[in-house]
Every structure is written in structure tokens, then in C-alpha cells.
Design a protein around this motif. Structure first.
Motif, short mmCIF file in Angstrom:
data_model
loop_
_atom_site.label_atom_id
_atom_site.label_comp_id
_atom_site.label_asym_id
_atom_site.label_seq_id
_atom_site.Cartn_x
_atom_site.Cartn_y
_atom_site.Cartn_z
N UNK A 224 4.37 -11.22 -4.18
CA UNK A 224 3.35 -11.83 -3.34
C UNK A 224 3.89 -12.13 -1.94
N UNK A 225 5.15 -12.54 -1.85
CA UNK A 225 5.78 -12.75 -0.55
C UNK A 225 5.78 -11.46 0.26
N UNK A 226 6.12 -10.34 -0.38
CA UNK A 226 6.19 -9.06 0.31
C UNK A 226 4.83 -8.60 0.83
N UNK A 227 3.75 -9.11 0.22
CA UNK A 227 2.41 -8.74 0.67
C UNK A 227 2.10 -9.27 2.06
N UNK A 228 2.93 -10.16 2.62
CA UNK A 228 2.78 -10.57 4.02
C UNK A 228 2.91 -9.38 4.96
N UNK A 229 3.62 -8.34 4.51
CA UNK A 229 3.80 -7.13 5.32
C UNK A 229 2.76 -6.11 4.85
N UNK A 230 1.68 -6.00 5.59
CA UNK A 230 0.59 -5.11 5.19
C UNK A 230 1.10 -3.68 5.07
N UNK A 231 0.64 -3.01 4.03
CA UNK A 231 1.08 -1.64 3.76
C UNK A 231 2.18 -1.55 2.74
N UNK B 41 0.92 4.13 2.64
CA UNK B 41 -0.12 4.89 1.96
C UNK B 41 0.29 6.24 1.42
N UNK B 42 1.58 6.45 1.17
CA UNK B 42 1.98 7.77 0.65
C UNK B 42 1.82 7.86 -0.86
N UNK B 43 1.17 6.86 -1.45
CA UNK B 43 0.87 6.93 -2.87
C UNK B 43 2.06 6.58 -3.72
N UNK B 44 1.87 6.68 -5.01
CA UNK B 44 2.93 6.36 -5.94
C UNK B 44 2.54 6.78 -7.33
N UNK B 45 3.49 6.76 -8.22
CA UNK B 45 3.22 7.02 -9.63
C UNK B 45 4.01 6.04 -10.48
N UNK C 187 -4.54 4.91 -6.11
CA UNK C 187 -4.03 3.57 -5.83
C UNK C 187 -3.58 3.39 -4.37
N UNK C 188 -4.28 4.03 -3.44
CA UNK C 188 -3.92 3.88 -2.02
C UNK C 188 -5.15 3.47 -1.21
N UNK C 189 -5.29 2.20 -0.89
CA UNK C 189 -6.43 1.74 -0.09
C UNK C 189 -6.25 2.13 1.37
N UNK C 190 -7.37 2.31 2.06
CA UNK C 190 -7.30 2.59 3.50
C UNK C 190 -6.77 1.39 4.28
N UNK C 191 -7.19 0.20 3.87
CA UNK C 191 -6.85 -0.99 4.63
C UNK C 191 -6.21 -2.06 3.74
N UNK C 192 -5.14 -2.65 4.24
CA UNK C 192 -4.53 -3.83 3.65
C UNK C 192 -4.34 -4.85 4.76
N UNK C 193 -4.77 -6.08 4.51
CA UNK C 193 -4.72 -7.13 5.53
C UNK C 193 -4.11 -8.39 4.92
N UNK C 194 -3.26 -9.06 5.68
CA UNK C 194 -2.74 -10.37 5.31
C UNK C 194 -2.74 -11.25 6.55
N UNK C 195 -3.27 -12.48 6.42
CA UNK C 195 -3.32 -13.40 7.55
C UNK C 195 -3.06 -14.82 7.05
N UNK C 196 -2.22 -15.55 7.76
CA UNK C 196 -1.85 -16.91 7.38
C UNK C 196 -1.93 -17.83 8.58
N UNK C 197 -2.42 -19.03 8.36
CA UNK C 197 -2.40 -20.08 9.39
C UNK C 197 -1.88 -21.34 8.73
#
Length: 688
Positions: free
Chosen positions: A67-74, A97-101, A592-602
């Protein structure tokens, strides 16, 4: 669920304290930090680098590394579930977005040691308690030149926490929804320039029901988990500018997947020794050993989801990884930096499985696995000339796959069904990276980079077939290595004090991308997996022609007194290039590759008190390679509050997925939908 086991852990670390926000890599002068590796490479200015500091790590609502790593979108895992409910084999990481298996296409290292599972390439996230982490640096792109094989889409560097800013004793304990417990504790002893740290972590929960209500039946039940880890780390000075760093750690992880006969168990232990010299000739010499054991059960659920029957018992998958790396930094003059070195990594592992169950008992046994060896030489150079920084690096790797085999026998008679010994294979890979950064005026840095990376197929991809629900996937011992070529360019702006803005455009092409390609539908008997039921899909691991991904990454941070904010957005347009047997996939998006990933914190921090909220969004993504099953977009909100009651003790409140958004993590069989973590509330105490 196995009986509860306590774990005692020891950990020691060192790292610098960064500003309290995810940020692009700073241009601050080098600071020697006890317990860390060699200084950051000056040429990193040319690449898209984001850092996550200890304060941000500590304020995560789930208190988990993924979850910490999700701060870095993508930066994402193969599936949206975290390490409390996901199958561990789905927790590989990738970028752009290069996919994965399920195997990682980004390289994660802890204090210089690669962390991917030696057999399967996934990341054992429960092994990393967040209070042991001092700094995380994520390099998007960058290739394999300096970091080594596996750094296709980028690199995640984790440095253990050190004595700077750390108390002698620290502890956290929290109680949460569904009878969950989350506890961490660490102690530090500092003597002169040396120190030692001991650390332990424990987590458990009764779990939630992964299958969504609309798909649920009597066979579905909550998925409990129990996890523990321990580590010890010591740093001893040897002379004026040399230190010896030693690490020992272990973890255990038990989960269930929400029906009978779906238990998972992972165990592991690591040891490493690193000698770091910071004299006129800098150097780092590292050696490490990793052991892993993994077990997983699989079940088939009837059409009405009234009962589950055992289909496969992967009762033991022992694996070992060992390696070494040496790096030299010769004195080449002011404004110049040169790194030369060599590294070696050997992995081996074999899966041992019981399958083809009749009347609840197995009738066959499978043993599959092998070994892989990679040896490389590398060089990386940087030149700083006024406002311009240039960097160039390259490496050559020699690889070998050997002792590969697949053996299947009838339990009752011992008769051989399959007895295949795969031919040894060897190859050579040339990779590298080049980049430039230019600051025409103080607030502006322009950067551009080109790179090439590669990844050897994992032993799991090469030799082990697997099942998910009614679906089955066959292995492929003839898989070729994946090779990525890419370019990116961007700008970093610091218009006023406390504000950083960064934008990066990129183009990546992953040749020979390994994917699970649909080759048939049940009912029927298929090569490499046996019988697949009417609700199941048969897939085979294959090398696609390529996956092409283009996109944009935006990162921003702001700090003013006790207030701060940060945001990260990744927009990608990945497409498959396929021909031959996989031609039907041409032009589709990887699974499993979304076009957009967003993370925002205040948030706000002052005198031990803290309040923050984090918004995350993942766009629609496809469950399968044929883009026939769609996982809905999801937006979640997390919260964190810390209120000090004494100088060292604070009450913590954490909230995950505040509005209980349905985050779809997978679709299997007859459109059975699985969800990720629902709303989870925590209350606890923190000692610092």
C-alpha cells in the motif's frame, strides 16, 4: 488456518531522513549515512526517480508495504488484492503498464539484495514490516544496466532504517475490523559509529469473504490470515571509512482464499553480509543467501457454489537463492563518478504437488523445477559539467537454465505418466542505459533517457502448470527471456520553496513478453494440465511478439509549515503485438493493466500529531488476455490520525476504504467476482 506462531525478529538499518513527502530525487549534496550502501549515483538526475520517506511510510492506513508503494502511481501488483487475501503468487510488481503474469517485471532490492522469490518471482510482502524501512526510492524505467537482470520496467530500492531519528525502543499495536491485530516492535543499541537493531512484527485477522455477495454461495467463507516476521541487523565500523553490515531475517505467512481447501503457506529466511568502503576508492562487496518454502491448495467449487472439492495440493515448493555483488568507485576527479563491478545470482526450486483427486484423495504426484544461473559485468559513469549531467552505463550477462524437469506418476502403482528432462539452455544479454539532465535555470531541470533491460523466465513460468478456480494454465520450458527497450523525457520544476512538480513522457516496448495465452475452453483434457471443467479456461504460457506501452506520469508535492500534499498520476496505453497462435490478442490490452492510476494525499503534522487522508483511483482493467472480462474502476479513500497523549505515546486511528468501495480483484469460472479489502477500521497505540 494453521495454529498461531509467534515470531521474534531482529533488524538493524541505516538511511537518511528525507523530507516527509514522496518526491522526485533531490539534488542535495551527498551525506554519509551509517548503515547505508554507497552514495546515490549523480546520473540518477536523468531518470524518473521518486522517493518515499519514513514519515509517509509510517502514516499508511493499512501499514503494509504494497500500500505504501501505491503512492507512486503506475507501480502495481498483478492483482488489486493485498497480502492479506491475495494468493502470494499473484504479488509480482511492475511499472508503466507493461502488464504482468504474477512474476515481477520491476526489480525490488532491500539493502542491495534482490527480493523476488527464487522460484516464482513474486514479492513476499508480509516479510517487510514498515517500521524497519528507512527510505524507498522508485526508479521508473532505467533498464538493467546498473541494477541487474529483472529491472525491466524499473527498480524499487529499500533501505533499512538506521539510528538517525530512531528511538531506543519503538512499538505499535492496533486492533481492527474482523478481529484483526497488527503489532510491531523494535529495539536499537548504538555504540560509537556502530549499532544493532532487533525487530519483530505480527499480524492476524479473521478475514472477509473474498467472493462478492452476488456470486456467493454456501461454499464461500471468510479468508483468515496470520503473518509474522523478525530481523536483526548489525553495523560495525572497520577502520575510519569502512563498515561491515550483517542482516538476518525470517518470515512466515499463512492465508486462506475463502473456501475449503485453499490454504496458502509461505516461509522464508535471509542472510546477507555487506562490506562498504567510502575512502578514495569506494567499494561495496555483498553476499547473500535466501531460502523459501511455499505450499498452496486449490479447490473446485460446483456451479451453485454449495461445496468445494480439493483439486490440487502444492504441498511443498522449496527454493533457494544465493548471490554476490562487488562494486568499485575509483577516484576519477571532481564532477565525475564511475561504478564498475560484477554480480552473480543462482536460484533453484522444485514444486511438489498431489493432483487428480478421486473421492477426496489424490491419485497422482507431480515434481517440476530446475535451476538458473546469471553472471554479469557492469559499468556506470556520470559527468557533471555545470548545469548539465550526463550518464552512460551498460552490462553484459551470461545466463544458464539447467536441471529442468517435469515428472508425474500414479500414486497407487508408481507408474510414470511424464518423465521429461529439459535440455540445458544458455545465452548472453547486452543491456544498458544513457541519460542527460540540464538545468537552464535553477527551478527547471529537463531530462531524457534511453534504456534496455531484460528478465529471465522464472522457474515457475518454465516448469510449473497451475490452476485458479476452474481455469488452468500450462507451463512452457521453451520460453525466451523478455527484453525491454524504452525512452523517456521529462521536466522537474521547483517554482517556489516547498513545491515540486514533475512530468514524464515514456515509450516502452517489451519484446517476447511472457503471457498466459488462452488456448481452449472446457470441458476437455488439455496438454500439461489434464482435465478442465465446463466453466474453465485453458491457457498456455507463451512469448508474445511484444507489449508496447506509451504514457504520461505526473508527480507533485507541496509543503508549508505543518501542512503537506502530494499527488501522483500514471496514464498508459499498453497494447499487445501478437501473431501466430496468439494473433487474436493483437491490439488488445494486457490483462490487469488499467489506463489510469491515481494517488493523492493531503495532511498535517505537528509535535507528534498527524492527520492525513489518501485518495486512490484505478481505472477499468481486463481480467483476461482476450479482454472479455472487465474489472470495474474503483476509487477508495483512506485516513490516518495520530494524537499524542504523552511525549512518547500516541493513539492512532486508521481507516482503509472508508466508503467500503467494491474493488474488484478478479473474475474466475462462471463470472465469479472476487473483491479486495473492504472497509477496515483500526485503533491502536504507538510508542516512539
Amino acid at each position: 488456518m494453521p495454529s498461531r506462531r509467534s515470531a521474534t525478529l531482529l533488524l538493524l538499518a541505516g538511511t537518511t531522513a528525507m523530507p516527509a513527502f514522496a518526491q522526485t530525487a533531490p539534488d542535495a549534496p551527498d551525506i554519509v549515512v551509517v548503515g547505508s550502501g554507497l552514495a546515490v549515483r549523480p546520473g540518477d538526475k536523468a531518470f524518473d526517480v521518486v522517493a518515499i520517506d519514513p514519515a509517509r511510510i509510517a502514516e499508511n492506513a493499512s501499514n503494509r508495504l504494497e500500500s505504501v508503494l501505491a503512492d507512486v502511481a503506475g507501480l502495481q501488483q498483478f492483482r488489486r488484492s493485498d497480502s492479506r487475501s491475495a494468493n502470494p503468487t499473484s504479488q509480482g510488481i511492475s511499472l508503466r503498464g507493461i502488464g504482468g503474469n504474477a512474476s515481477s517485471r520491476a526489480l525490488l532490492v532491500l539493502d542491495g539484495v534482490p527480493q523476488a522469490d527464487p522460484f516464482g518471482g513474486w514479492v513476499p510482502f508480509p516479510a517487510y514490516a514498515t517500521d524497519r524501512i528507512g527510505l524507498i526510492r522508485v526508479t521508473r524505467g532505467g533498464g538493467s544496466g546498473y541494477f541487474g537482470p529483472g529491472a525491466l520496467a524499473g527498480t524499487v530500492e529499500i533501505e533499512s532504517a538506521g539510528p538517525a531519528g530512531q528511538p531506543v525502543l519503538a512499538a505499535d499495536i492496533a486492533y481492527g475490523s474482523r478481529n484483526s491485530v497488527d503489532a510491531q516492535a523494535s529495539g536499537m543499541l548504538e555504540s560509537g559509529r556502530g549499532f544493532a537493531t532487533v525487530s519483530a512484527a505480527y499480524a492476524r485477522g479473521d478475514g472477509f469473504v473474498p467472493t462478492v455477495a452476488a456470486s456467493r454461495g454456501a461454499a464461500d467463507r471468510p479468508a483468515p490470515y496470520e503473518q509474522a516476521s523478525a530481523a536483526v541487523r548489525g553495523v560495525v565500523p572497520i577502520g575510519v571509512d569502512t563498515e561491515l553490515q550483517a542482516n538476518v531475517s525470517a518470515f512466515t505467512d499463512a492465508r486462506e482464499r475463502g473456501t475449503a481447501f485453499t490454504a496458502n503457506r509461505s516461509e522464508g529466511a535471509d542472510a546477507s553480509v555487506r562490506l562498504v568502503g567510502r575512502g578514495s576508492w569506494g567499494y561495496s562487496a555483498l553476499a547473500y543467501l535466501q531460502t523459501r518454502a511455499f505450499a498452496s491448495q486449490f479447490a473446485s467449487v460446483d456451479a451453485g457454489r454449495t461445496a468445494a472439492t480439493r483439486t490440487l495440493d502444492q504441498y511443498n515448493t522449496p527454493a533457494t537463492g544465493l548471490g554476490a555483488r562487488i562494486e568499485l568507485v575509483p577516484p576519477v576527479g571532481t564532477g565525475r563518478d564511475l561504478r564498475i563491478g560484477a554480480d552473480l545470482r543462482r536460484v533453484e526450486g522444485r514444486t511438489q504437488e498431489l493432483y487428480t483427486y478421486v473421492a477426496g484423495l489424490p491419485t497422482r504426484r507431480r515434481v517440476a523445477g530446475g535451476a538458473a544461473l546469471t553472471a554479469g559485468l557492469f559499468a556506470d559513469a556520470s559527468v557533471e559539467a555545470g548545469d548539465v549531467t550526463l550518464t552512460l552505463g551498460g552490462r553484459v550477462d551470461r545466463w544458464r537454465l539447467y536441471e529442468g524437469s517435469l515428472r508425474e506418476r500414479v500414486l497407487a502403482t508408481g507408474a510414470s505418466l511424464t518423465d521429461t528432462a529439459y535440455a540445458d539452455r544458455t545465452g548472453t544479454e547486452w543491456t544498458g542505459r544513457a541519460g542527460a539532465a540540464w538545468s537552464p535555470v535553477t527551478p527547471v531541470t529537463l531530462r531524457a533517457a534511453a534504456y534496455r533491460g531484460w528478465r529471465l523466465p522464472t522457474l515457475n513460468e518454465l516448469y510449473r502448470p497451475f490452476r485458479v478456480g476452474a481455469d488452468a494454465t500450462a507451463a512452457n520450458a521453451a520460453l525466451s527471456p523478455e527484453r525491454l527497450s524504452g525512452v523517456d523525457g521529462g521536466v522537474t520544476l521547483t517554482p517556489v520553496r516547498g513545491v515540486t512538480l514533475a512530468a514524464t513522457l515514456f515509450w516502452n516496448r517489451l519484446a517476447d513478453a511472457i503471457a498466459n495465452v488462452t488456448a481452449g475452453r472446457g470441458p476437455g483434457t488439455f496438454a500439461g494440465v489434464g482435465f478442465v471443467g465446463a466453466a474453465g479456461v485453458y491457457r498456455v504460457r507463451q512469448n508474445l511478439d511484444a507489449i508496447r506501452s506509451t504514457g504520461l506520469e505526473l508527480d507533485a508535492r507541496w509543503a508549508h509549515g505543518p501542512l503537506f500534499a502530494q499527488a501522483s498520476w500514471s496514464h498508459t496505453d499498453p497494447r499487445v503485438e501478437a501473431s501466430g497462435a496468439a494473433a487474436a490478442l493483437d491490439g488488445l490490452r494486457p490483462a490487469q493493466t488499467p489506463r489510469d492510476l491515481v494517488s493523492a494525499t493531503i495532511g498535517w503534522r505537528r509535535r507528534g500529531a498527524a492527520v492525513s487522508t489518501t485518495l486512490r483511483h484505478g481505472a477499468r482493467q481486463f481480467e483476461d488476455d482476450q479482454n472479455s472480462r472487465s474489472l470495474a474502476p474503483a476509487t477508495t479513500l483512506d485516513g490516518y490520525v495520530a494524537l499524542p497523549v504523552t511525549r512518547r505515546v500516541a493513539v492512532e486511528f486508521r481507516a482503509e476504504n472508508v466508503f467500503d468501495t467494491r474493488v474488484e480483484a478478479g473474475i474466475s469460472g462462471a463470472d465469479v467476482v472476487e473483491r479486495a479489502t473492504p472497509r477496515t477500521l483500526w485503533i491502536g497505540l504507538r510508542l516512539r
